[in-house]
Enzyme design. Structure first.
Site, mmCIF file in Angstrom:
data_model
loop_
_atom_site.group_PDB
_atom_site.id
_atom_site.type_symbol
_atom_site.label_atom_id
_atom_site.label_comp_id
_atom_site.label_asym_id
_atom_site.label_seq_id
_atom_site.Cartn_x
_atom_site.Cartn_y
_atom_site.Cartn_z
ATOM 1 N N GLY A 322 0.819 -1.210 0.000
ATOM 2 C CA GLY A 322 0.000 0.000 0.000
ATOM 3 C C GLY A 322 0.848 1.253 0.000
ATOM 4 O O GLY A 322 0.499 2.254 -0.633
ATOM 5 N N TRP A 325 2.239 1.637 -3.459
ATOM 6 C CA TRP A 325 1.177 2.073 -4.370
ATOM 7 C C TRP A 325 1.137 3.595 -4.456
ATOM 8 O O TRP A 325 0.831 4.160 -5.501
ATOM 9 C CB TRP A 325 -0.161 1.534 -3.882
ATOM 10 N N HIS A 326 1.479 4.266 -3.360
ATOM 11 C CA HIS A 326 1.442 5.725 -3.349
ATOM 12 C C HIS A 326 2.563 6.341 -4.183
ATOM 13 O O HIS A 326 2.439 7.492 -4.611
ATOM 14 C CB HIS A 326 1.539 6.253 -1.911
ATOM 15 N N GLY A 327 3.634 5.628 -4.397
ATOM 16 C CA GLY A 327 4.714 6.205 -5.175
ATOM 17 C C GLY A 327 5.906 5.274 -5.282
ATOM 18 O O GLY A 327 6.141 4.428 -4.413
ATOM 19 N N PHE A 526 -0.243 10.422 -6.972
ATOM 20 C CA PHE A 526 -0.171 8.986 -6.680
ATOM 21 C C PHE A 526 -0.991 8.163 -7.679
ATOM 22 O O PHE A 526 -0.899 6.990 -7.718
ATOM 23 C CB PHE A 526 -0.674 8.697 -5.263
#
Length: 526
Positions: A322, A325-327, A526
């Site tokens: 997770g 997933w943001h970057g 993102f």
């Protein structure tokens, strides 16, 4: 095209809304098709070439979905088709988002000289990918209904949630398609535009004001300039509040825009800084992301069906992914790993016998837990905001300057006692003397920015004492609330009367006056 821009508010939205009104009494294909077409135009506004990528991805996912739903496949063959569908979607995401990250790490680890790919990240690709994967998984499970080509295109591209969420589930949007056209447009417009204005005010007036201090502090750290401890704390708290209001603003604006067209989007943001634990925080922050990670990653990994150790391992893996997933940066992996560790500790803490005692659930203990959780989350935002792990370590060092010594209890107590007993030291919290002049013009604080101490204090009071947008407009059922929050969606606002209209008009004017400087939403990255 940003929600907080002149072109969106005064040109795009009125044109799309006018077309929707003219077509809504016709066959459902026309208004739904019109909004879907407008959504594709909205997506192409930044980089038209990415529209081809989106259309190509939609087409291939339509094929996979059609095969899974109508192909009458065996369970094994259906699983094979699903696997190829997931690989395709994750492959597109990996290429655009993680190719450069992978090459950089290969060069670092093996000393190779591979050239860095110059790949521009399509906006919204992370959110769109998750929505399409969820649909394919549910199609494999036999749960995808109301499936037509137009319905699917609308579900994926509906512009209020297209760029930065919420991560909408097909079962939430597709059943509303025809019902939305039969709703009372005037009532929906009044509620929707009201929520949109509240979100616009949060973004333009509040979040962008806080960004001044957060950006300045991190710019100083990036440039290698030392900052005093007060300035460091102001920086990290300002960023925590900026991110809170920025994401809250986008969530409100998305909900408001959806409601204008007769759609109720899922609840995605529910006073996360009022959380009394990290577990509670993730039930309030980016709720639809937490839901996706739970339903399509945590549970398939085994969830809590196995040993306690396996459960904590699953939590760690989910939060680590997770975070990434943001970057595509190790800072996001660290942030996700920290939250995975905190979640594991929180679950372990709840297993202790005394946590079931009545005193543990009393109001004073809950208040302490809320403050402690807020501090943990605020500190965890440091690697999330910093561009490198080194910058995150430097910022932490500025927060706890113990002359290079260990962060022991004695030094920790001595430091904080000094902050609140020496008048000159305490004043630094409101007038940091090293941070702002090096980055901002000398007269900035007196002519443009708000006094930083008052700004932070007022916004903290609003966050902890005021109802959130979903609660204020609870009587109008603005969102598809989750079971965890449904009982608290009380309506502080009884009706939209002249007084409410006056307040909203005032907020709108203030927001429009601030649109001369347009800044993107943080979650657009993102």
């Amino acid at each position: 095209m940003l929600f907080n821009s002149y072109v969106f508010i005064f040109i795009f939205l009125p044109i799309v809304l006018l077309g929707f009104l003219l077509l809504r009494n016709k066959t459902p294909l026309l208004p739904i098709g019109w909004v879907a077409l407008a959504s594709l135009f909205y997506y192409s506004w930044w980089k038209p070439q990415f529209l081809l990528l989106l259309l190509g991805s939609i087409t291939i996912n339509l094929i996979f979905g059609k095969i899974l739903i109508d192909g009458r496949l065996s369970r094994t063959l259906s699983r094979v088709v699903l696997t190829f569908g997931i690989i395709f979607n994750l492959g597109v995401l990996a290429y655009f988002k993680y190719a450069g990250f992978l090459v950089a790490n290969v060069n670092e680890i093996f000393g190779t000289g591979l050239s860095m790919p110059n790949i521009l990240l399509p906006i919204g690709i992370s959110f769109i990918t998750f929505q399409k994967i969820a649909f394919l998984v549910d199609a494999h499970r036999g749960l995808a209904r109301n499936f037509t080509i137009l319905n699917y295109i609308f579900f994926v591209t509906f512009f209020p949630q297209l760029i930065a969420g919420p991560i909408v589930h097909h079962s939430e949007i597709m059943p509303q398609l025809e019902a939305a056209l039969r709703r009372d447009f005037k009532a929906d417009f009044a509620v929707g535009i009201s929520i949109f204005i509240v979100g616009l005010f949060k973004k333009v007036v509040i979040a962008d004001s806080l960004a001044i201090y957060a950006d300045a502090g991190y710019a100083m750290v990036k440039a290698g300039h030392p900052i005093d401890t007060a300035s460091a704390w102001i920086t990290v708290i300002a960023y925590a509040l900026q991110l809170y209001y920025d994401f809250s603003a986008y969530s409100d604006m998305a909900v408001g825009l959806g409601r204008i067209f007769g759609f109720r989007l899922p609840l995605n943001f529910y006073s996360p800084y009022k959380a009394s634990s990290i577990i509670d925080f993730w039930r309030r922050w980016h709720i639809t992301l937490s839901r996706f990670l739970r339903d399509y990653l945590y549970i398939p990994l085994g969830g809590n069906r196995h040993s306690t150790l396996r459960r904590y391992f699953n939590l760690a893996i989910v939060m680590l992914l997770g975070g990434l997933w943001h970057g595509a940066n190790w800072t996001f992996a660290v942030w996700g790993g920290v939250h995975g560790l905190l979640l594991g500790l929180n679950h372990a803490w709840r297993q202790l016998p005394f946590t079931r005692h009545r005193f543990y659930h009393s109001a004073p203990v809950r208040m302490i837990a809320i403050v402690f959780t807020f501090l943990l989350v605020t500190l965890a935002w440091i690697p999330f905001r910093a561009e490198t792990i080194g910058e995150a370590r430097i910022m932490l060092a500025h927060l706890f300057p113990f002359n290079g010594g260990p962060l022991g209890l004695e030094s920790f107590t001595h430091f904080w006692k000094a902050q609140f007993t020496h008048r000159g030291s305490f004043e630094n919290w409101f007038k940091p003397h090293e941070l702002w002049p090096a980055v901002l013009s000398p007269d900035y604080l007196s002519t443009v920015a708000r006094p930083v101490g008052i700004l932070l204090a007022v916004n903290l009071l609003v966050i902890f004492l005021m109802p959130n947008t979903s609660q204020i407009f609870g009587n109008f059922r603005p969102v598809l609330g989750t079971e965890a929050h449904r009982h608290t969606l009380r309506g502080a606002l009884q009706r939209l009367d002249a007084r409410a209209a006056f307040v909203l008009a005032f907020l709108f004017v203030l927001s429009v006056l601030g649109l001369s400087h347009i800044s993107p939403f943080l979650y657009f990255q993102f």
